[in-house]
Motif scaffolding. Structure first.
Motif, PDB file in Angstrom:
ATOM      1  N   LYS A   1      -6.336  13.357  -3.560  1.00 34.03           N
ATOM      2  CA  LYS A   1      -5.943  14.326  -4.597  1.00 34.03           C
ATOM      3  C   LYS A   1      -6.636  15.658  -4.353  1.00 34.03           C
ATOM      4  O   LYS A   1      -6.033  16.741  -4.518  1.00 34.03           O
ATOM      5  N   SER A   2      -7.878  15.601  -3.934  1.00 31.89           N
ATOM      6  CA  SER A   2      -8.664  16.813  -3.702  1.00 31.89           C
ATOM      7  C   SER A   2      -8.222  17.567  -2.455  1.00 31.89           C
ATOM      8  O   SER A   2      -8.138  18.802  -2.461  1.00 31.89           O
TER       9      SER A   2
ATOM     10  N   ILE B   1       0.845  -1.199   0.000  1.00 27.49           N
ATOM     11  CA  ILE B   1       0.000   0.000   0.000  1.00 27.49           C
ATOM     12  C   ILE B   1       0.878   1.245   0.000  1.00 27.49           C
ATOM     13  O   ILE B   1       0.625   2.199  -0.749  1.00 27.49           O
ATOM     14  N   CYS B   2       1.913   1.233   0.823  1.00 28.32           N
ATOM     15  CA  CYS B   2       2.838   2.374   0.859  1.00 28.32           C
ATOM     16  C   CYS B   2       3.520   2.563  -0.490  1.00 28.32           C
ATOM     17  O   CYS B   2       3.639   3.701  -0.992  1.00 28.32           O
ATOM     18  N   ASP B   3       3.970   1.468  -1.084  1.00 30.33           N
ATOM     19  CA  ASP B   3       4.653   1.555  -2.377  1.00 30.33           C
ATOM     20  C   ASP B   3       3.721   2.093  -3.456  1.00 30.33           C
ATOM     21  O   ASP B   3       4.139   2.876  -4.326  1.00 30.33           O
ATOM     22  N   ASP B   4       2.458   1.684  -3.405  1.00 28.03           N
ATOM     23  CA  ASP B   4       1.482   2.163  -4.385  1.00 28.03           C
ATOM     24  C   ASP B   4       1.233   3.663  -4.212  1.00 28.03           C
ATOM     25  O   ASP B   4       1.146   4.410  -5.202  1.00 28.03           O
ATOM     26  N   LEU B   5       1.141   4.114  -2.967  1.00 30.00           N
ATOM     27  CA  LEU B   5       0.957   5.542  -2.715  1.00 30.00           C
ATOM     28  C   LEU B   5       2.175   6.334  -3.171  1.00 30.00           C
ATOM     29  O   LEU B   5       2.043   7.438  -3.699  1.00 30.00           O
ATOM     30  N   ALA B   6       3.362   5.756  -2.983  1.00 31.73           N
ATOM     31  CA  ALA B   6       4.587   6.417  -3.451  1.00 31.73           C
ATOM     32  C   ALA B   6       4.567   6.578  -4.964  1.00 31.73           C
ATOM     33  O   ALA B   6       4.993   7.602  -5.505  1.00 31.73           O
ATOM     34  N   ALA B   7       4.046   5.551  -5.654  1.00 34.08           N
ATOM     35  CA  ALA B   7       3.948   5.620  -7.118  1.00 34.08           C
ATOM     36  C   ALA B   7       2.983   6.709  -7.562  1.00 34.08           C
ATOM     37  O   ALA B   7       3.086   7.221  -8.678  1.00 34.08           O
ATOM     38  N   GLN B   8       2.050   7.077  -6.670  1.00 34.93           N
ATOM     39  CA  GLN B   8       1.099   8.151  -6.977  1.00 34.93           C
ATOM     40  C   GLN B   8       1.664   9.531  -6.620  1.00 34.93           C
ATOM     41  O   GLN B   8       0.994  10.539  -6.806  1.00 34.93           O
TER      42      GLN B   8
ATOM     43  N   THR C   1     -10.771   6.822  -2.663  1.00 33.41           N
ATOM     44  CA  THR C   1      -9.683   7.261  -1.789  1.00 33.41           C
ATOM     45  C   THR C   1      -8.672   8.097  -2.555  1.00 33.41           C
ATOM     46  O   THR C   1      -8.234   9.161  -2.082  1.00 33.41           O
ATOM     47  N   ALA C   2      -8.290   7.631  -3.731  1.00 32.24           N
ATOM     48  CA  ALA C   2      -7.318   8.370  -4.557  1.00 32.24           C
ATOM     49  C   ALA C   2      -7.830   9.767  -4.894  1.00 32.24           C
ATOM     50  O   ALA C   2      -7.107  10.766  -4.793  1.00 32.24           O
TER      51      ALA C   2
ATOM     52  N   ASP D   1      -4.302  16.923  14.057  1.00 30.44           N
ATOM     53  CA  ASP D   1      -4.399  17.969  13.036  1.00 30.44           C
ATOM     54  C   ASP D   1      -4.159  17.425  11.631  1.00 30.44           C
ATOM     55  O   ASP D   1      -3.792  18.168  10.725  1.00 30.44           O
ATOM     56  N   VAL D   2      -4.375  16.132  11.434  1.00 34.74           N
ATOM     57  CA  VAL D   2      -4.220  15.545  10.114  1.00 34.74           C
ATOM     58  C   VAL D   2      -5.135  16.264   9.119  1.00 34.74           C
ATOM     59  O   VAL D   2      -6.233  16.696   9.473  1.00 34.74           O
ATOM     60  N   ASP D   3      -4.666  16.440   7.889  1.00 38.71           N
ATOM     61  CA  ASP D   3      -5.403  17.242   6.912  1.00 38.71           C
ATOM     62  C   ASP D   3      -6.579  16.508   6.276  1.00 38.71           C
ATOM     63  O   ASP D   3      -7.532  17.143   5.813  1.00 38.71           O
ATOM     64  N   ALA D   4      -6.520  15.193   6.222  1.00 39.72           N
ATOM     65  CA  ALA D   4      -7.612  14.390   5.657  1.00 39.72           C
ATOM     66  C   ALA D   4      -7.398  12.951   6.108  1.00 39.72           C
ATOM     67  O   ALA D   4      -6.253  12.509   6.258  1.00 39.72           O
ATOM     68  N   ALA D   5      -8.482  12.212   6.299  1.00 40.70           N
ATOM     69  CA  ALA D   5      -8.369  10.839   6.801  1.00 40.70           C
ATOM     70  C   ALA D   5      -9.313   9.907   6.057  1.00 40.70           C
ATOM     71  O   ALA D   5     -10.410  10.310   5.660  1.00 40.70           O
ATOM     72  N   VAL D   6      -8.859   8.667   5.894  1.00 45.14           N
ATOM     73  CA  VAL D   6      -9.679   7.631   5.257  1.00 45.14           C
ATOM     74  C   VAL D   6      -9.696   6.397   6.149  1.00 45.14           C
ATOM     75  O   VAL D   6      -8.647   5.903   6.569  1.00 45.14           O
ATOM     76  N   SER D   7     -10.894   5.893   6.430  1.00 49.29           N
ATOM     77  CA  SER D   7     -11.075   4.716   7.277  1.00 49.29           C
ATOM     78  C   SER D   7     -11.707   3.592   6.458  1.00 49.29           C
ATOM     79  O   SER D   7     -12.811   3.735   5.948  1.00 49.29           O
ATOM     80  N   TYR D   8     -10.962   2.485   6.349  1.00 45.17           N
ATOM     81  CA  TYR D   8     -11.490   1.280   5.714  1.00 45.17           C
ATOM     82  C   TYR D   8     -11.962   0.312   6.791  1.00 45.17           C
ATOM     83  O   TYR D   8     -11.188  -0.101   7.652  1.00 45.17           O
ATOM     84  N   TYR D   9     -13.257  -0.035   6.743  1.00 38.42           N
ATOM     85  CA  TYR D   9     -13.880  -1.005   7.649  1.00 38.42           C
ATOM     86  C   TYR D   9     -13.278  -0.967   9.062  1.00 38.42           C
ATOM     87  O   TYR D   9     -12.790  -1.969   9.592  1.00 38.42           O
ATOM     88  N   GLY D  10     -13.389   0.228   9.668  1.00 38.32           N
ATOM     89  CA  GLY D  10     -12.903   0.403  11.033  1.00 38.32           C
ATOM     90  C   GLY D  10     -13.740  -0.393  12.027  1.00 38.32           C
ATOM     91  O   GLY D  10     -14.966  -0.504  11.886  1.00 38.32           O
TER      92      GLY D  10
END
Length: 232
Positions: free
Chosen positions: A228-229, A48-55, A223-224, A136-145
């Motif tokens: 991005k937004s 997941i980290c590697d994929d985000l790095a590619a983005q 999520t992407a 103070d995170v700028d945006a957050a995403v929760s998958y099946y918390g």
């Protein structure tokens, strides 16, 4: 470009984190704090980290089990690993985990100098929700918390964008808990919740028992676009 860095804890000691992305290229650019499942910093989290790095992001995934056992790297493929994962989950201190994530968030901000989001899965999905409320995170995403019904009182503290992916047939989140969480976040315009009908827990975990390609694609695309937004 991936490596391991050391992060200092707020109360002494230190822990490691997997980092992917070129900080030199991304200086001043966005970062994403990736929050682990109950299996530690395993191949799934590193991918997941590697994929985000590619983005184009710098992605950092801290070892949140370090207070119990540093360097946990297990899978969802054997009963032995599941038993160990649940034991670690049972011994996990949420408040200390949030403190470690805040330390990690600070370290990531220093690496990038830009906006920083967070994304978490399972246990990490719970922690991403709490980071939206407590940091103070700028945006957050929760998958099946998991366990979010115990924290609905914190919804009012969510001041930045939070995206939630909820599996309607999540075996770890009963329907009444799902309904409680859905009702709680409905009144906060900063929160967007998507339900994935007929899907079970961890539908986005590649190679997992309940992986669903279509649902994973939909959630990951959302999520992407979300990051991005809000992190540009």
């Amino acid at each position: 470009m991936a490596k391991t860095v050391t992060i200092n804890a707020h109360d002494g000691g230190s822990f490691s984190a997997y980092v992917a992305g070129d900080q030199n290229v991304s200086k001043g650019g966005p970062g994403i704090l990736v929050i682990q499942e109950i299996f530690g910093i395993n191949e799934v989290m590193r991918d997941i980290c590697d994929d985000l790095a590619a983005q184009g992001y710098v992605a950092l995934c801290p070892d949140l089990f370090w207070r119990q056992e540093p360097g946990v790297d297990i899978t969802d493929k054997t009963k032995e690993h599941w038993d160990k994962a649940f034991a670690l989950f049972g011994g996990f201190n949420v408040d200390l985990g949030i403190a470690d994530l805040k330390s990690s968030l600070s370290a990531l901000r220093q690496l990038t100098g830009g906006k920083v989001g967070t994304v978490g899965y399972c246990l990490g999905g719970k922690l991403a929700f709490l980071m939206a409320a407590r940091s103070d995170v700028d945006a957050a995403v929760s998958y099946y918390g998991v366990g979010l019904a115990d924290h609905t009182g914190e919804v009012a503290n969510i001041k930045k964008p939070l995206l939630m992916h909820v599996a309607t047939e999540d075996k770890f989140v009963p329907k009444d808990q799902q309904a409680k969480v859905k009702a709680a976040v409905a009144g906060n315009s900063n929160v967007t919740l998507h339900e994935y009908q007929g899907n079970d827990h961890a539908f986005a975990r590649v190679g997992g028992e309940h992986y669903d390609q279509a649902a994973a694609y939909a959630a990951n695309t959302r999520t992407a676009n979300f990051f991005k937004s809000h992190l540009s």
